[in-house]
Design an enzyme around this catalytic site. Structure first.
Site, short mmCIF file in Angstrom:
data_model
loop_
_atom_site.label_atom_id
_atom_site.label_comp_id
_atom_site.label_asym_id
_atom_site.label_seq_id
_atom_site.Cartn_x
_atom_site.Cartn_y
_atom_site.Cartn_z
N ASN A 208 7.95 24.93 -7.15
CA ASN A 208 7.89 26.25 -6.51
C ASN A 208 9.06 27.10 -6.99
O ASN A 208 9.88 26.65 -7.79
CB ASN A 208 7.87 26.11 -4.99
CG ASN A 208 9.11 25.40 -4.48
OD1 ASN A 208 10.21 25.89 -4.61
ND2 ASN A 208 8.92 24.21 -3.91
N LYS A 336 7.72 26.53 14.23
CA LYS A 336 8.41 25.48 13.44
C LYS A 336 9.54 24.84 14.23
O LYS A 336 9.76 23.64 14.15
CB LYS A 336 8.95 26.07 12.14
CG LYS A 336 7.90 26.03 11.04
CD LYS A 336 8.31 26.66 9.75
CE LYS A 336 7.03 26.90 8.96
NZ LYS A 336 7.19 27.71 7.79
N LYS A 340 9.11 20.92 14.58
CA LYS A 340 10.01 20.07 13.80
C LYS A 340 11.12 19.49 14.66
O LYS A 340 11.82 18.58 14.22
CB LYS A 340 10.58 20.84 12.62
CG LYS A 340 9.49 21.55 11.81
CD LYS A 340 9.71 21.52 10.35
CE LYS A 340 8.58 22.23 9.61
NZ LYS A 340 8.54 21.88 8.21
N1 CTP Z 1 10.55 20.97 5.06
C1 CTP Z 1 10.89 19.63 4.91
N2 CTP Z 1 9.99 18.77 4.37
C2 CTP Z 1 8.77 19.19 3.97
C3 CTP Z 1 8.42 20.55 4.13
C4 CTP Z 1 9.34 21.42 4.69
O1 CTP Z 1 12.00 19.25 5.27
N3 CTP Z 1 7.93 18.33 3.44
C5 CTP Z 1 11.54 21.86 5.70
C6 CTP Z 1 12.14 22.90 4.80
O2 CTP Z 1 13.34 22.41 4.18
C7 CTP Z 1 12.47 24.01 5.78
C8 CTP Z 1 11.39 23.87 6.84
O3 CTP Z 1 10.89 22.55 6.70
O4 CTP Z 1 13.72 23.80 6.41
C9 CTP Z 1 10.27 24.83 6.78
O5 CTP Z 1 9.62 24.73 5.54
P1 CTP Z 1 8.28 25.50 5.28
O6 CTP Z 1 7.79 25.15 3.93
O7 CTP Z 1 8.46 26.96 5.61
O8 CTP Z 1 7.36 24.91 6.42
P2 CTP Z 1 6.15 23.94 6.37
O9 CTP Z 1 6.44 22.78 7.25
O10 CTP Z 1 5.77 23.65 4.97
O11 CTP Z 1 5.04 24.77 7.12
P3 CTP Z 1 3.99 25.88 6.59
O12 CTP Z 1 3.37 25.36 5.35
O13 CTP Z 1 3.07 25.97 7.75
O14 CTP Z 1 4.79 27.12 6.39
#
Ligand code: CTP
Length: 399
Positions: A208, A336, A340
């Site tokens: 990404n 979130k 989380k």
């Molecule tokens: N994150 C993580 N591990 C993952 C995905 C996300 O630790 N496998 C953490 C990121 O470091 C960040 C937070 O979760 O602190 C939010 O990440 P984001 O990508 O915005 O959220 P997602 O859980 O992927 O949710 P969505 O796809 O619904 O936005």
């Protein structure tokens, strides 16, 4: 005024150390110099003595006023800068060798240490040198990496000392800003940063647009405020800030493992990484050939959520997550926070050009159980400062 111990080692770039020293003095800092015997062949001690108004340390013996000069200098320094750093001094630092004034003082330093390497391209690329750099980085030594160009030996390639501006900038960054609280002294903070790469085959991956800038700025801020920082980073093209313990990783699975280890004994975690949400169910062990095998579909499986895993284990420790969104920022961030189980979500609207991946500014909002605080668009170092302010407050509440 902070105190910089400048270690000059024996390479042609030693003359640049004079300029670095002058600029550090102009920035209001006191500089003292130690040189190897070889360095004195390139620049004379009187040059540095005249500029610092202080004797240059080249020998551990024969100084009646100071019988243990390497210990005195290491205790005096707020930051140590090795400039230029030869392959030899880095090898000694990696091995813990203390056989002259420079290597002995460096071994005794417990302040942030920065190295600005300069050497011939083949010496730089030698696996021995690269392994020493990796070892030192993993121990928290900061590097101002060499650039490419025409080298003094006539070769062209990597090994050219970084610019004076880069070296001075990194040194100032490693110093606690005058008057600023060292309010994370004694704290251990895990920061994860950058993207992850999920392998499709040995040469292809899913990734990404994350550059790691936000996480690296937070790591630099936390170090400046006295924290011991463990920076678990996906592949980025940034140098780790001085004083940070860098743990390089590639995939989401590796990042999870490294974060679980680094979180042991830590007081807090800040999860800025753009962790891949999905990874190919299976990575091919050979490069896919489109002429012989089709790759129309890649089956994906969800990765583990690192933020959620750390939050589950946190107890009374503090865990901060990020939410990068293009729409409905606050409501997604609130969801979130809940899902989380972290203490605070830093939400940023990546649809804005002043807040998107790779920008040098960000417009964030803090979202926690107490409500929402929207900040203006700010340069990343100031955003990092505000995030660390919040972290300090959260740690204080737990005390
Ligand atoms: N994150 C993580 N591990 C993952 C995905 C996300 O630790 N496998 C953490 C990121 O470091 C960040 C937070 O979760 O602190 C939010 O990440 P984001 O990508 O915005 O959220 P997602 O859980 O992927 O949710 P969505 O796809 O619904 O936005």
């Amino acid at each position: 005024m902070s105190r910089v111990a400048l270690f000059v080692t024996g390479g042609i770039a030693a003359y640049k150390a004079c300029e670095v020293m002058r600029d550090l003095q102009k920035a209001g800092h006191e500089v003292r110099v130690a040189m190897t015997q070889d360095a004195t062949r390139f620049v004379g001690e009187p040059t540095f003595e005249a500029l610092t108004h202080h004797p240059v340390l080249t020998d551990l013996y024969g100084q009646p006023d100071d019988p243990i000069p390497h210990i005195s200098l290491s205790e005096w320094a707020d930051v140590a800068l090795v400039c230029p750093a030869t392959a030899n001094v880095m090898a000694k630092m990696a091995a813990g060798i203390a056989d002259d004034a420079v290597s002995s003082t460096l071994l005794a330093c417990d302040c942030p240490v920065l190295a600005a390497p300069a050497m011939n391209v083949r010496m730089w690329r030698n696996p021995a040198t690269q392994a020493n750099v990796a070892t030192l980085q993993a121990r928290g030594i900061g590097f101002v990496m060499p650039g490419s160009g025409l080298l003094a030996c006539g070769d062209v390639g990597e090994g050219k000392l970084a610019t004076v501006e880069e070296i001075v900038g990194a040194t100032l960054g490693a110093l606690a800003r005058p008057g600023h609280a060292r309010d994370l002294e004694g704290r251990v903070v895990l920061v994860n940063a950058g993207p992850t790469r999920e392998a499709i085959d040995p040469v292809r991956f899913i990734a990404n647009a994350s550059t790691g800038k936000m996480g690296y700025a937070i790591a630099a801020e936390a170090v400046a405020r006295g924290a011991q920082v463990r920076l678990v980073s996906g592949p980025v093209s940034l140098d780790a800030p001085g004083g940070v313990e860098l743990v390089p990783v590639v995939s989401a699975a590796q990042m999870l493992d490294a974060c679980l280890v680094a979180f042991e004994g830590a007081d807090a975690a800040i999860c800025t990484a753009a962790v891949a949400d999905y990874t190919p169910r299976q990575a091919f062990d050979h490069k896919m050939k489109k002429s012989v095998e089709r790759l129309d579909v890649i089956e994906l499986v969800e990765t583990a959520d690192i933020l959620a895993a750390l939050s589950e284990r946190k107890g009374r420790r503090v865990v901060v997550g990020f939410a990068a969104e293009t729409n409905d920022l606050i409501s997604y961030a609130q969801a979130k926070l809940e899902r989380k189980g972290c203490d605070l979500i830093v939400a940023n609207d990546v649809s804005r050009s002043d807040s998107t991946f790779g920008a040098d500014t960000s417009r964030i909002a803090f979202v926690d159980a107490g409500g929402v605080e929207q900040l203006d668009t700010l340069p990343l170092p100031q955003v990092a400062e505000r995030i660390v302010d919040r972290l300090v407050a959260l740690l204080g509440e737990r005390a």
